[in-house]
Design a protein around this motif. Structure first.
Motif, short mmCIF file in Angstrom:
data_model
loop_
_atom_site.label_atom_id
_atom_site.label_comp_id
_atom_site.label_asym_id
_atom_site.label_seq_id
_atom_site.Cartn_x
_atom_site.Cartn_y
_atom_site.Cartn_z
N PHE A 1 0.64 -0.82 0.21
CA PHE A 1 0.56 -0.38 -0.03
C PHE A 1 1.31 1.14 -0.01
CE2 PHE A 1 -2.57 -3.27 0.87
CZ PHE A 1 -4.41 -2.36 -0.15
N GLY A 2 2.00 1.44 0.75
CA GLY A 2 2.62 2.59 0.21
C GLY A 2 3.54 2.71 -1.25
N LEU A 3 3.56 1.54 -1.70
CA LEU A 3 4.04 2.09 -3.17
C LEU A 3 2.98 2.44 -4.25
CD1 LEU A 3 6.44 -1.55 -4.21
CD2 LEU A 3 6.74 0.93 -3.62
N GLY B 1 6.28 7.81 2.76
CA GLY B 1 7.13 9.13 3.34
C GLY B 1 8.67 8.74 3.04
N SER B 2 9.62 7.55 3.52
CA SER B 2 10.88 7.74 2.78
C SER B 2 10.88 7.06 1.49
CB SER B 2 11.10 6.01 3.80
OG SER B 2 11.19 6.18 4.84
N ILE B 3 9.45 6.65 0.75
CA ILE B 3 10.64 6.71 -0.73
C ILE B 3 10.65 8.75 -1.07
CG2 ILE B 3 9.07 6.63 -3.45
CD1 ILE B 3 8.10 3.67 -2.24
N ASN B 4 9.38 9.54 -1.32
CA ASN B 4 9.27 10.26 -1.11
C ASN B 4 10.55 11.24 -0.45
OD1 ASN B 4 7.32 10.38 -2.70
ND2 ASN B 4 5.56 10.87 -0.84
N GLN C 1 17.82 3.51 -0.71
CA GLN C 1 18.11 4.70 -0.34
C GLN C 1 16.46 4.60 0.83
OE1 GLN C 1 19.47 7.72 -2.57
NE2 GLN C 1 19.23 6.71 -4.44
N ALA C 2 15.79 4.54 -0.16
CA ALA C 2 14.18 4.48 0.89
C ALA C 2 14.70 3.57 2.25
CB ALA C 2 13.42 4.23 -0.42
N TRP C 3 14.85 1.92 1.38
CA TRP C 3 14.58 1.41 2.68
C TRP C 3 15.78 1.27 4.06
CZ3 TRP C 3 12.77 -2.78 4.74
CH2 TRP C 3 13.99 -3.99 5.25
N ALA C 4 16.51 1.88 3.35
CA ALA C 4 17.62 2.54 5.24
C ALA C 4 17.18 3.81 5.72
CB ALA C 4 19.07 3.06 4.31
N LEU C 5 16.58 4.66 5.13
CA LEU C 5 15.21 5.74 5.73
C LEU C 5 14.22 4.69 7.07
CD1 LEU C 5 15.11 8.61 3.12
CD2 LEU C 5 16.90 8.50 5.00
#
Length: 232
Positions: free
Chosen positions: A40-42, A109-112, A140-144
């Motif tokens: 759902f995030g994607l 939020g992390s992807i954005n 990069q989003a995964w780390a965040l």
């Protein structure tokens, strides 16, 4: 005090059984919540309007309603429509749906938060949307998002206590039983310590994953939000 310690020793097998149920709820709920949060995030950043709206409706519904009410609805209302589940699976489903909805916002939020230059650079390299997400944006989003997942996991562990309401003899239930022979202060002090240590183990594990994720990007967690955009 010796009487209380003796009662605690006698109750250890039951406490272990309760902890096993709590562990099942934690692992099952966390796994389901992760899958739901990613899906759902994607979808929430999808360029397809109906998919984005669907994700928003589902996420806001499960974030905006009580976990206890959701649990009761799944366990007591669904059987009225001919759908019934084992209590453990019901608890896992309720936890997964509820915390998965919160996790979807962490993913979005992390992807954005990934620097726009990364998106533009991947597009300039003529990467497809899937390749761009898999090779550039997601790492990069995964780390965040691991920090947010860490907080949600701690909340989920504490949330497993609602299983008491559908008759599961989890750790909270066994602590309540211990109270009858040791008193309120001693029993719930033991409960606080067990939950703290239980949550600490999982939290430390996710912190290790977070450090490894940032190390692969060549940055440190302290500079994650500022430096993630420079990782490509």
């Amino acid at each position: 005090m010796n009487d209380k310690l003796d009662a605690l020793r006698d109750a250890l097998p039951r406490l272990v059984e309760g902890l096993e149920i709590t562990l099942q709820l934690t692992l099952g709920g966390a796994a389901l919540a992760f899958l739901i949060s990613v899906a759902f995030g994607l979808l929430s950043i999808s360029p397809v309007g109906p998919l984005r709206w669907l994700a928003t409706i589902v996420v806001e519904f499960f974030r905006g309603t009580s976990l206890v009410v959701q649990l009761f609805w799944l366990y007591y209302v669904l059987p009225l429509f001919g759908v019934s589940m084992d209590a453990v699976w019901t608890g896992i489903l309720a936890l997964g749906l509820n915390y998965g909805a919160y996790g979807a916002e962490v993913v979005r939020g992390s992807i954005n938060a990934v620097d726009k230059g990364q998106w533009e650079g991947a597009t300039a390299l003529n990467m497809s949307s899937l390749t761009r997400m898999r090779r550039v944006i997601w790492p990069q989003a995964w780390a965040l998002m691991l920090s947010g997942y860490n907080n949600l996991l701690i909340m989920l562990i504490k949330g497993t206590a609602v299983a008491l309401f559908i008759g599961l003899q989890d750790l909270t239930y066994q602590i309540s039983e211990l109270r009858l022979s040791t008193g309120t202060v001693f029993a719930f002090s033991v409960g606080l310590l067990i939950y703290y240590l239980f949550a600490l183990v999982f939290s430390k594990g996710l912190r290790v994953l977070e450090k490894r994720a940032f190390r692969r990007l060549g940055i440190t967690p302290r500079s994650s939000h500022a430096g993630a955009g420079a990782a490509l």
